[in-house]
Design an enzyme around this catalytic site. Sequence first.
Site, PDB file in Angstrom:
ATOM      1  CB  THR A 127      -0.895   0.009   1.265  1.00  0.00           C
ATOM      2  OG1 THR A 127      -1.497   1.296   1.417  1.00  0.00           O
ATOM      3  CG2 THR A 127      -0.100  -0.299   2.533  1.00  0.00           C
ATOM      4  CG  ASP A 128      -1.079   5.068  -0.703  1.00  0.00           C
ATOM      5  OD1 ASP A 128      -1.570   4.422   0.246  1.00  0.00           O
ATOM      6  OD2 ASP A 128      -1.699   5.984  -1.291  1.00  0.00           O
ATOM      7  CD  GLU A 129      -2.874   3.767   4.894  1.00  0.00           C
ATOM      8  OE1 GLU A 129      -2.543   3.641   6.075  1.00  0.00           O
ATOM      9  OE2 GLU A 129      -4.052   3.807   4.507  1.00  0.00           O
ATOM     10  CE1 TYR A 155      -3.594  -2.318   6.084  1.00  0.00           C
ATOM     11  CE2 TYR A 155      -3.159  -0.004   5.565  1.00  0.00           C
ATOM     12  CZ  TYR A 155      -3.423  -1.301   5.150  1.00  0.00           C
ATOM     13  OH  TYR A 155      -3.494  -1.579   3.808  1.00  0.00           O
ATOM     14  CE  LYS A 159      -0.527  -4.507   2.990  1.00  0.00           C
ATOM     15  NZ  LYS A 159      -0.994  -5.820   2.434  1.00  0.00           N
TER      16      LYS A 159
HETATM   17  P1  NAD Z   1     -10.384  -6.361   2.844  1.00  0.00           P
HETATM   18  O1  NAD Z   1     -10.297  -6.129   4.322  1.00  0.00           O
HETATM   19  O2  NAD Z   1     -11.633  -5.997   2.129  1.00  0.00           O
HETATM   20  O3  NAD Z   1     -10.123  -7.912   2.534  1.00  0.00           O
HETATM   21  C1  NAD Z   1      -9.146  -8.666   3.199  1.00  0.00           C
HETATM   22  C2  NAD Z   1      -9.443 -10.149   2.976  1.00  0.00           C
HETATM   23  O4  NAD Z   1      -8.399 -10.906   3.619  1.00  0.00           O
HETATM   24  C3  NAD Z   1     -10.757 -10.609   3.594  1.00  0.00           C
HETATM   25  O5  NAD Z   1     -11.472 -11.411   2.679  1.00  0.00           O
HETATM   26  C4  NAD Z   1     -10.336 -11.421   4.812  1.00  0.00           C
HETATM   27  O6  NAD Z   1     -11.244 -12.476   5.147  1.00  0.00           O
HETATM   28  C5  NAD Z   1      -8.985 -11.979   4.331  1.00  0.00           C
HETATM   29  N1  NAD Z   1      -8.106 -12.329   5.450  1.00  0.00           N
HETATM   30  C6  NAD Z   1      -7.794 -11.575   6.536  1.00  0.00           C
HETATM   31  N2  NAD Z   1      -6.968 -12.255   7.345  1.00  0.00           N
HETATM   32  C7  NAD Z   1      -6.739 -13.462   6.758  1.00  0.00           C
HETATM   33  C8  NAD Z   1      -5.950 -14.595   7.107  1.00  0.00           C
HETATM   34  N3  NAD Z   1      -5.244 -14.627   8.251  1.00  0.00           N
HETATM   35  N4  NAD Z   1      -5.918 -15.654   6.266  1.00  0.00           N
HETATM   36  C9  NAD Z   1      -6.643 -15.635   5.121  1.00  0.00           C
HETATM   37  N5  NAD Z   1      -7.418 -14.590   4.739  1.00  0.00           N
HETATM   38  C10 NAD Z   1      -7.460 -13.519   5.560  1.00  0.00           C
HETATM   39  O7  NAD Z   1      -9.130  -5.640   2.225  1.00  0.00           O
HETATM   40  P2  NAD Z   1      -8.978  -4.898   0.820  1.00  0.00           P
HETATM   41  O8  NAD Z   1      -9.365  -3.481   0.970  1.00  0.00           O
HETATM   42  O9  NAD Z   1      -9.608  -5.734  -0.222  1.00  0.00           O
HETATM   43  O10 NAD Z   1      -7.380  -4.941   0.657  1.00  0.00           O
HETATM   44  C11 NAD Z   1      -6.757  -6.087   0.083  1.00  0.00           C
HETATM   45  C12 NAD Z   1      -5.250  -5.897   0.121  1.00  0.00           C
HETATM   46  O11 NAD Z   1      -4.895  -4.738  -0.621  1.00  0.00           O
HETATM   47  C13 NAD Z   1      -4.698  -5.681   1.529  1.00  0.00           C
HETATM   48  O12 NAD Z   1      -3.469  -6.361   1.611  1.00  0.00           O
HETATM   49  C14 NAD Z   1      -4.500  -4.182   1.615  1.00  0.00           C
HETATM   50  O13 NAD Z   1      -3.456  -3.859   2.505  1.00  0.00           O
HETATM   51  C15 NAD Z   1      -4.143  -3.838   0.182  1.00  0.00           C
HETATM   52  N6  NAD Z   1      -4.507  -2.482  -0.267  1.00  0.00           N
HETATM   53  C16 NAD Z   1      -5.766  -2.008  -0.091  1.00  0.00           C
HETATM   54  C17 NAD Z   1      -6.104  -0.749  -0.591  1.00  0.00           C
HETATM   55  C18 NAD Z   1      -7.516  -0.194  -0.434  1.00  0.00           C
HETATM   56  O14 NAD Z   1      -7.741   0.957  -0.778  1.00  0.00           O
HETATM   57  N7  NAD Z   1      -8.489  -0.961   0.032  1.00  0.00           N
HETATM   58  C19 NAD Z   1      -5.146   0.029  -1.238  1.00  0.00           C
HETATM   59  C20 NAD Z   1      -3.842  -0.486  -1.380  1.00  0.00           C
HETATM   60  C21 NAD Z   1      -3.545  -1.751  -0.913  1.00  0.00           C
HETATM   61  O1  DAU Z   2      -4.054   4.303   0.875  1.00  0.00           O
HETATM   62  C1  DAU Z   2      -4.353   2.958   0.779  1.00  0.00           C
HETATM   63  C2  DAU Z   2      -5.186   2.540   1.980  1.00  0.00           C
HETATM   64  O2  DAU Z   2      -6.489   3.065   1.784  1.00  0.00           O
HETATM   65  C3  DAU Z   2      -5.230   1.023   2.162  1.00  0.00           C
HETATM   66  O3  DAU Z   2      -3.945   0.544   2.421  1.00  0.00           O
HETATM   67  C4  DAU Z   2      -6.185   0.654   3.311  1.00  0.00           C
HETATM   68  O4  DAU Z   2      -6.310  -0.758   3.417  1.00  0.00           O
HETATM   69  C5  DAU Z   2      -7.549   1.247   3.002  1.00  0.00           C
HETATM   70  O5  DAU Z   2      -8.455   0.983   4.072  1.00  0.00           O
HETATM   71  C6  DAU Z   2      -7.436   2.754   2.787  1.00  0.00           C
HETATM   72  O6  DAU Z   2      -7.056   3.419   4.026  1.00  0.00           O
HETATM   73  P1  DAU Z   2      -7.714   4.810   4.488  1.00  0.00           P
HETATM   74  O7  DAU Z   2      -7.546   4.950   5.942  1.00  0.00           O
HETATM   75  O8  DAU Z   2      -7.242   5.914   3.620  1.00  0.00           O
HETATM   76  O9  DAU Z   2      -9.261   4.509   4.094  1.00  0.00           O
HETATM   77  P2  DAU Z   2     -10.629   4.849   4.877  1.00  0.00           P
HETATM   78  O10 DAU Z   2     -11.747   4.547   3.937  1.00  0.00           O
HETATM   79  O11 DAU Z   2     -10.691   4.226   6.228  1.00  0.00           O
HETATM   80  O12 DAU Z   2     -10.526   6.419   5.077  1.00  0.00           O
HETATM   81  C7  DAU Z   2     -10.334   7.285   3.961  1.00  0.00           C
HETATM   82  C8  DAU Z   2     -10.250   8.702   4.491  1.00  0.00           C
HETATM   83  O13 DAU Z   2     -11.533   9.065   5.028  1.00  0.00           O
HETATM   84  C9  DAU Z   2      -9.257   8.852   5.632  1.00  0.00           C
HETATM   85  O14 DAU Z   2      -8.574  10.089   5.510  1.00  0.00           O
HETATM   86  C10 DAU Z   2     -10.110   8.863   6.880  1.00  0.00           C
HETATM   87  C11 DAU Z   2     -11.439   9.457   6.404  1.00  0.00           C
HETATM   88  N1  DAU Z   2     -12.645   8.945   7.111  1.00  0.00           N
HETATM   89  C12 DAU Z   2     -12.808   7.599   7.155  1.00  0.00           C
HETATM   90  C13 DAU Z   2     -13.908   7.062   7.793  1.00  0.00           C
HETATM   91  C14 DAU Z   2     -14.123   5.551   7.861  1.00  0.00           C
HETATM   92  C15 DAU Z   2     -13.538   9.814   7.686  1.00  0.00           C
HETATM   93  O15 DAU Z   2     -13.395  11.054   7.629  1.00  0.00           O
HETATM   94  N2  DAU Z   2     -14.627   9.289   8.331  1.00  0.00           N
HETATM   95  C16 DAU Z   2     -14.839   7.932   8.424  1.00  0.00           C
HETATM   96  O16 DAU Z   2     -15.855   7.509   9.053  1.00  0.00           O
END
Ligand code: NAD
Ligand code: DAU
Length: 341
Positions: A127-129, A155, A159
Amino acid sequence: MGQTILVTGGAGFIGSNLVRFILENRPDDRVVNLDSLTYAGNLESLADFKDDPRHEFVHADIGDGEKLDEVMGRVDCVLHLAAESHVDRSIHDPSLFLRTNILGTQSLLDAVRRRGDSIGRFVYVSTDEVYGELPLDDKSQLFTESTPLKPNSPYAVSKTGGDMLARAYWHTYGMDVCITRCSNNFGAYQFPEKVIPLFVNKPIEGEQVPLYGDGSNIRDWLHVLYHCEAICRVLDDGVSGEAYNIGGNNERSNLELTKMLIELCGRDESAIKHVEDRLGHDMRYAIDATKIKRELGWEPTRSAWPAALEATVQWYKDNRDWSDRVRSGEYQRFYEQNYAK
Ligand code: NAD
Ligand code: DAU
């Protein structure tokens, strides 16, 4: 020649979109979808692929070495997405994040290593984080692949641990590893604790949206299908040992995003409730994705902002029953009803 791709976390938001993307766009490939079905795992998101012979679901934890050994015997490469993914939850339970995202990744890497050369590429979806945060007042600054890793939340640290471990297995054991670091994804099937689905569900139900702080924090939003496309590009053409940034060139403040969402839901700004800020809330993420464009020819090609956001909001409006079953917990019965023997 087709291959069998192990997707971990394939019942989650990005994972389910990726499994669908592979099955629809890579007709020679099969998917083994391994997921432990935590609260974030929802097999209903792939209900239409339940009986597809190219989609095998394995209910397992990435920490379960014996189960992994059994699965690794029938796959050719790995796309590792399984993780605890919600920053707010990590603030309350860091140990779960370290266990899943670091030790779980180690367990998976070890299982691949035990197979020797029979498994090809391992893509770690990072992730970019991992880069930490950028200031709001200098928009010229972007994260590149050589920006020092400086994660801020539990988190992000977890990662980063997985990311560095994946690289270490390339360096130490010569494994074929690539890493992707993507910005914020949006699209269908995202768990409604994340900001976009949450900020659609609440206004259409007449509630206010809880915007953290003053809403000035910035995220770079990318449609999830672009991310899926880029992950597959790295699987096919990435250079072993390299990391690739993936982003949308689409920076938006949370306030700007919130105003767009509530307007698309037919509400005015009285639907915004400023609430206490997230602890340690990162100010700005912004990705320089020129490396993947230059070296692998990938850049976002699908419909751009705001059309993709509008389509996503429409998806949540049209699929209220999907969100309702997630929020009631009903979705967790899908596995028992359809897969468990
Ligand atoms: P998500 O939380 O929606 O899905 C995670 C999945 O992993 C779920 O289906 C969960 O059941 C499974 N899981 C969790 N722990 C497990 C374990 N111990 N064994 C097997 N399965 C397990 O997450 P997402 O938003 O789909 O993100 C997927 C990946 O992409 C993550 O690695 C996250 O860090 C990365 N990512 C997410 C974003 C974003 O914006 N959502 C951006 C960049 C990278
Ligand atoms: O940047 C990539 C990441 O993006 C991934 O690695 C993470 O898995 C994914 O969850 C996401 O992280 P963020 O923390 O950026 O996403 P989230 O949707 O939780 O929040 C997005 C922005 O919105 C953040 O600045 C916090 C804000 N927010 C979020 C929630 C849930 C609010 O203001 N109110 C809220 O209730």
